[in-house]
Design an enzyme around this catalytic site. Structure first.
Site, PDB file in Angstrom:
ATOM      1  CB  SER A 123      37.823 -14.094 -19.015  1.00  0.00           C
ATOM      2  OG  SER A 123      38.184 -16.092 -19.222  1.00  0.00           O
ATOM      3  CE  LYS A 175      34.999 -17.064 -19.911  1.00  0.00           C
ATOM      4  NZ  LYS A 175      36.040 -17.593 -18.646  1.00  0.00           N
ATOM      5  CB  SER A 232      39.147 -17.555 -16.365  1.00  0.00           C
ATOM      6  OG  SER A 232      40.665 -16.588 -16.896  1.00  0.00           O
TER       7      SER A 232
HETATM    8  N1  GLN Z   1      44.918 -14.060 -16.771  1.00  0.00           N
HETATM    9  C1  GLN Z   1      44.749 -15.745 -17.612  1.00  0.00           C
HETATM   10  C2  GLN Z   1      45.386 -15.537 -19.114  1.00  0.00           C
HETATM   11  O1  GLN Z   1      44.896 -14.715 -19.478  1.00  0.00           O
HETATM   12  C3  GLN Z   1      43.878 -16.662 -17.337  1.00  0.00           C
HETATM   13  C4  GLN Z   1      42.862 -16.695 -18.504  1.00  0.00           C
HETATM   14  C5  GLN Z   1      41.994 -17.619 -18.318  1.00  0.00           C
HETATM   15  O2  GLN Z   1      42.525 -18.592 -17.023  1.00  0.00           O
HETATM   16  N2  GLN Z   1      40.784 -17.725 -19.105  1.00  0.00           N
HETATM   17  O3  GLN Z   1      45.621 -16.294 -20.059  1.00  0.00           O
END
Ligand code: GLN
Length: 486
Positions: A153, A76, A177
């Site tokens: 994400s 990532k 995410s």
């Molecule tokens: N969808 C969540 C957010 O927008 C989780 C993001 C994440 O886990 N990095 O914060």
């Protein structure tokens, strides 16, 4: 070769039936063919991959192979990689080349993996569809022509792994995410116990919630990747003095003596009929395997979303203060120092990141701190305590990973509608407990759905063991690698 699991590939590499170079070339060809269309990589590193593969082949020849020697993976693009651009999918870091290696990526080097490239994500990991990426959204390889989201994400990782453009990947899970993107791409996504995997060298979003973890096609693969990632790191002050060691395959779980909890409050949350049917079917399977199903209560779990969307932006607003045009990343010169800060941050951050910083700054302001931030911190404490109490009544918990299947990338959702998609995932981050999303089966529309196995802190092994048991019930046909062709 792209259909092999990591476990299968390791066997073939060991027996010298295939070489790491062949395996890597197969994946690089696949990236060449589908990489642009799926947009799952921000940076591809073919020279590095082939050099890594040659080194792995040499070790196999010398019979001194490392645990994951020759396995091609995607990293990532939130993990700093020395000498390789690390963007966090932000214009702010578009040209940032770190001089250091994150602990996680170093551990993968030490395990012998082959680095194919850096996978796409939401800008600074803030989002749910990977649409906030400065580099455009990755696409879900399932029903490719429909252009569905691969989630966020860690959507670049799930798009790449589901489509055979990597054998496994790393993600980070701050509020879901890893688990949400894995669920809607038919993959296994593991959010380990907070502190099990080092955050050092990982671009910070919300430090008390950020959790690196693996994305893989099978639970065994996820366990093998987690074994490479986990372990105490003196460079991360929140790193736990705990290991995750695996010698060989994951041990079978004994369902007969197992108490599996279902969360009462989640029964009132609306999910698609398919999700409900698959969840009930998987619970029924566990019951017929001899598990005792017990209802548990996490009274404040429906407030987890509100608490998360106060705490995460608060921490983000503090963490992202470092991008000021002085130390690294973008710099837009202004009339004076303050003007340079303003111009740099206005140009470098996208809308969602700005929204989070404004919310975060607001909830930390002296007028709002007690009514928002402290209240959210209390809710967080209550949720963590309720999970601990629930785990006195059951060994592990199961719940849906999402309300439904992948939505089209061009869905017109408001910020609050995006936030609501994290309903089933954020509570586990607030509590710091391990949770693994495992495929539950296919919905009527032919798309995959996942369910989560949640455990007490540091019961990561047990979580994966039950996930593997569930995996065997939910064989997924028509995988994208088959449908897309070789
Ligand atoms: N969808 C969540 C957010 O927008 C989780 C993001 C994440 O886990 N990095 O914060």
């Amino acid at each position: 070769m792209i259909d092999l699991t990591i476990t299968q590939a390791l066997q073939k590499l060991k027996s010298r039936e295939i070489s790491a170079t062949e395996l890597t070339r197969a994946h690089l060809e696949r990236i060449e063919k589908y990489g642009a269309e799926l947009n799952c990589y921000i940076t591809i590193t073919p020279e590095r991959a082939l050099a890594d593969a040659a080194a792995a082949d040499a070790r196999y020849a010398d019979a001194c192979a490392l645990p994951l020697d020759g396995i091609p993976i995607g990293m990532k693009d939130l993990f700093a990689t020395r000498g390789i651009r690390t963007t966090a999918a932000s214009k702010m870091l578009e040209n940032f080349i770190p001089e250091y290696e994150s602990t996680i990526s170093q551990k993968f080097i030490d395990s012998g993996t082959v680095l194919l490239g850096k996978t796409n994500l939401d800008e600074f990991a803030m989002g749910t569809f990977s649409k906030t990426s400065f580099f455009g959204a990755p696409v879900n390889p399932w029903q490719l022509q429909r252009r569905l989201t691969a989630g966020g994400s860690s959507g670049g990782a799930t798009s790449a792994v589901a489509a055979g453009l990597a054998m496994g990947g790393t993600g980070t899970d701050t509020g879901g995410s890893i688990r949400f993107p894995a669920a809607i791409t038919g993959l296994v996504g593991m959010k380990p116990t907070y502190g099990l995997c080092s955050r050092w060298g990982c671009v910070a979003f919300a430090s008390s919630l950020d959790t690196p973890g693996p994305v893989a096609r099978t639970v065994d693969d996820a366990a093998a990747l987690l074994a490479a990632m986990a372990g105490h790191d003196p460079k991360d002050s929140t790193s736990a003095k705990s290991e995750f060691t695996l010698s060989g395959a994951l041990p079978e779980i004994e369902c007969k003596k197992l108490r599996v909890g279902v969360i009462r409050e989640f029964a009132d949350v609306q999910v698609s009929p398919d999700m409900k049917a698959l969840f009930d079917a998987r619970v029924a399977d566990l019951k017929s395997a001899g598990a005792e199903i017990v209802e548990v209560s996490i009274p404040n779990i429906l407030d987890a979303l509100a608490a998360y969307y106060i705490i995460a932006p608060a921490e983000a607003s503090s963490n992202l203060a470092r991008y000021d045009g002085m130390k690294y990343g973008l710099r837009v010169d202004g009339a004076d120092l303050l003007d340079t800060y303003k111009k740099t941050r206005a140009a470098g951050f996208g809308d969602e990141v700005k929204r989070r910083m404004i919310i975060g700054t607001a909830v930390l302001s002296s007028e709002s701190y007690d009514v928002y931030f402290m209240q959210a911190a209390r809710v967080r404490r209550m949720i963590a305590d309720s999970f601990a109490a629930a785990f006195e009544k059951c060994d592990l918990i199961v719940c849906p990973s999402s309300a439904g299947t992948a939505l089209p990338l061009d869905s017109d959702l408001s910020p609050l509608e995006y936030y609501a998609l994290d309903m089933f995932t954020v509570a586990m981050n607030l509590a710091g407990v391990p949770a693994c999303s495992v495929p539950a089966g296919l919905a009527q529309n032919g798309l995959p759905l996942g369910i989560q196995v949640v455990g007490p802190r540091f019961a990561d092994m047990r979580v994966l063991q039950l996930a593997r048991h569930i995996e065997t019930f939910a064989a997924l046909d028509n995988r994208p690698t088959t449908v897309m062709g070789k």
